[in-house]
Design a protein around this motif. Structure first.
Motif, short mmCIF file in Angstrom:
data_model
loop_
_atom_site.label_atom_id
_atom_site.label_comp_id
_atom_site.label_asym_id
_atom_site.label_seq_id
_atom_site.Cartn_x
_atom_site.Cartn_y
_atom_site.Cartn_z
N MET A 60 -1.88 3.53 6.95
CA MET A 60 -0.94 3.53 5.82
C MET A 60 -0.44 2.10 5.60
O MET A 60 0.65 1.73 5.99
N MET A 61 -1.28 1.24 5.03
CA MET A 61 -0.91 -0.15 4.82
C MET A 61 0.03 -0.25 3.62
O MET A 61 -0.12 0.43 2.62
N ASN A 62 1.03 -1.15 3.73
CA ASN A 62 1.99 -1.34 2.66
C ASN A 62 1.44 -2.35 1.66
O ASN A 62 0.71 -3.28 2.03
N GLN A 63 1.83 -2.22 0.41
CA GLN A 63 1.29 -3.06 -0.65
C GLN A 63 2.22 -4.21 -1.02
O GLN A 63 1.85 -5.07 -1.81
N ASP A 64 3.46 -4.22 -0.52
CA ASP A 64 4.37 -5.31 -0.84
C ASP A 64 4.60 -6.19 0.38
O ASP A 64 4.28 -5.83 1.51
N THR A 65 5.16 -7.36 0.14
CA THR A 65 5.41 -8.35 1.20
C THR A 65 6.91 -8.52 1.37
O THR A 65 7.65 -8.61 0.39
N ASN A 106 1.59 1.63 10.48
CA ASN A 106 0.24 1.07 10.51
C ASN A 106 -0.50 1.34 11.82
O ASN A 106 -1.58 0.80 12.05
N GLY A 107 0.10 2.18 12.69
CA GLY A 107 -0.58 2.60 13.90
C GLY A 107 -0.56 1.60 15.03
O GLY A 107 -1.26 1.75 16.04
N ARG A 108 0.25 0.56 14.89
CA ARG A 108 0.34 -0.47 15.95
C ARG A 108 1.06 0.06 17.18
O ARG A 108 0.70 -0.25 18.31
N ILE A 109 2.08 0.88 16.97
CA ILE A 109 2.85 1.49 18.05
C ILE A 109 3.18 2.92 17.63
O ILE A 109 3.09 3.27 16.45
N ASP A 110 3.56 3.76 18.61
CA ASP A 110 4.02 5.11 18.24
C ASP A 110 5.54 5.11 18.15
O ASP A 110 6.19 4.08 18.34
N LEU A 111 6.11 6.27 17.87
CA LEU A 111 7.55 6.32 17.58
C LEU A 111 8.41 6.03 18.80
O LEU A 111 9.46 5.39 18.69
#
Length: 460
Positions: A1-6, A124-129
């Motif tokens: 789920m990549m974000n589209q804004d910076t 983005n799946g880098r870490i879990d909750l």
């Protein structure tokens, strides 16, 4: 789920310091930063994980705004798994604010919300909750031990255990599904035994995690500790001795402390949230009376009470009233000023309180503080803290979900014992599996995510 804004935000504490850091993350992080950055190197084409020296220049006027170091990390090899630029400026409010304003003025970057960088790392799946929640525990750690536990959780210690539990339960669910689909091959006794064994195995591990919850919560949040007693028994002197700093004013004048003073201190590896209170006594002074009322409120909300007495004086009626209020509470009796002649009858205290909770000390000579540490450790950790390698559970959300999962597994075992059909038992097993998934963030609502990350500071 990549974000589209910076997004961009200041990631260091606002104020004077050696450096300040602005973090920029998103698909346009490099391109937008390059518009302001002047250097011998071209960061647009630079490889990931490189550091560049240069200047931030106002694109409108051409003026040099700040001398900086720019660190470039391209996704997914970054904290957020997006392109990330970190700009290190001189420390100070003006320098970092001017650079941030230029970044936002271009229009391709917006200010980040509290915790949004960590939220993106999760989405983005880098870490879990659980790892994301550990970040805020790292920031708020009040002791070395609390920091070490939060660091372990940020590295995935709790996640691994939860994932292992879910693996056990998914094997159980798969076994049940096979026997539902192919009943002609099912041996009822063997299936029931398999379900019960795996549910009990998972229950045992959840129970072990929940047993650490009390200690984990203490290490995470600290023990709310009220120092109470009559005026001039040495409460403020004790606070100063434990904090090792003159935080509270100390005089021989009764009623010097007019309000509750709060400080964090680590005693024997245990974080205490110390509340130095106004001396509790009957008084006609309006301001002091307000302080006394606040002291009584602090007393009600405390997990631990340090009740100080002056051994040079006999018990006063105000002391006896306090003693009655403190029955059945977690109390340590501190007999202070042992460097002076003893005029206090200890037997009366021992008739109400455990003799092992009575500590003799001289704050002036710094004697007996080590004994106090031992008594507190014994009260809350049976005299010894568990190994730092233990996976502690301290988050209320985690404790609640683990408790519900344990109840579902208990219901499943009871259902097997009384012979309920396995397709009904399956419901409880699946519920436990889903609750554990919610714990690590496999299934979680947007409102819960907003609530969790709103607790983070801006720029984290």
């Amino acid at each position: 789920m990549m974000n589209q804004d910076t997004i961009a935000a200041i990631s260091t504490a606002v104020g004077e310091g050696g450096i300040a850091v602005i973090r920029v993350s998103g698909p346009d992080a490099v391109r937008e930063s390059a518009k302001l950055f002047r250097s011998k190197s071209n960061i647009t084409d630079a490889i990931s994980h490189t550091v560049h020296y240069g200047h931030i220049v106002d694109p409108v006027t051409g003026d040099i705004v700040e001398e900086i170091i720019l660190t470039l990390m391209r996704g997914p090899r970054s904290f957020t798994a997006e392109d990330v630029v970190e700009i290190s400026t001189h420390g100070g409010v003006v320098a970092v604010k001017r650079v941030l304003e230029l970044l936002l003025r271009a229009g391709g970057i917006r200010i980040a919300e509290p915790g949004e960088f960590t939220k993106r790392a999760f989405l983005n799946g880098r870490i879990d909750l659980t790892q994301a929640e550990a970040v805020i525990d790292l920031i708020r750690s009040k002791s070395d031990r609390a920091f070490s536990i939060a660091m372990k959780q940020s590295e995935g210690a709790l996640s691994k255990k939860v994932k292992s539990l879910r693996h056990t339960l998914i094997e159980t669910l798969a076994h049940i599904e096979v026997n539902i689909d192919y009943p002609e091959h099912d041996v009822a006794d063997l299936t029931s035994a398999f379900i019960k064994e795996h549910c009990l195995e998972a229950s045992s591990e959840i129970n072990r995690l929940l047993k650490s919850a009390r200690e984990g919560k203490i290490l995470r949040e600290g023990i709310v500790t009220a120092i109470v007693g009559r005026p001039n028994v040495g409460k403020s002197s004790l606070l100063n001795a434990l904090v090792q700093e003159n935080k509270a004013i100390v005089t021989d004048i009764p009623g010097t402390t007019r309000d509750v003073i709060e400080e964090y201190v680590t005693v024997g590896g245990i974080p205490l949230r110390l509340l130095d209170t106004a001396g509790i006594r009957e008084t006609s002074d309006v301001v002091e009376r307000i302080g006394v009322e606040r002291s009584r409120s602090a007393l009600e909300g405390a997990d631990l009470i340090l009740f100080m007495l002056n051994v040079n004086e006999p018990l006063h009626e105000d002391d006896r009233l306090l003693m009655e209020q403190l029955r059945n509470r977690q109390v340590v009796i501190l007999l202070n000023k042992t460097d002076l002649p003893v005029n206090l009858e200890v037997a009366e205290l021992e008739s109400i309180f455990d003799a092992q909770s009575i500590v003799r000390l001289s704050v002036l000579e710094e004697k007996g503080l080590d004994v106090l540490e031992g008594v507190i450790s014994r009260m809350f950790f049976n005299g010894e803290l568990e190994s730092v390698d233990l996976t502690y559970v301290s988050n209320v959300r985690h404790i609640t979900l683990l408790g519900h999962a344990l109840q579902s597994l208990t219901d499943a075992v009871e259902a097997v014992d009384i012979g309920i059909p396995i397709d009904i038992v399956q419901i409880d097993v699946r519920t436990a599996w889903e609750l554990l998934g919610e714990l690590i963030g496999d299934s979680v609502s947007e409102s819960l995510l907003d609530q969790i990350f709103s607790q983070f500071c801006l720029g984290k």
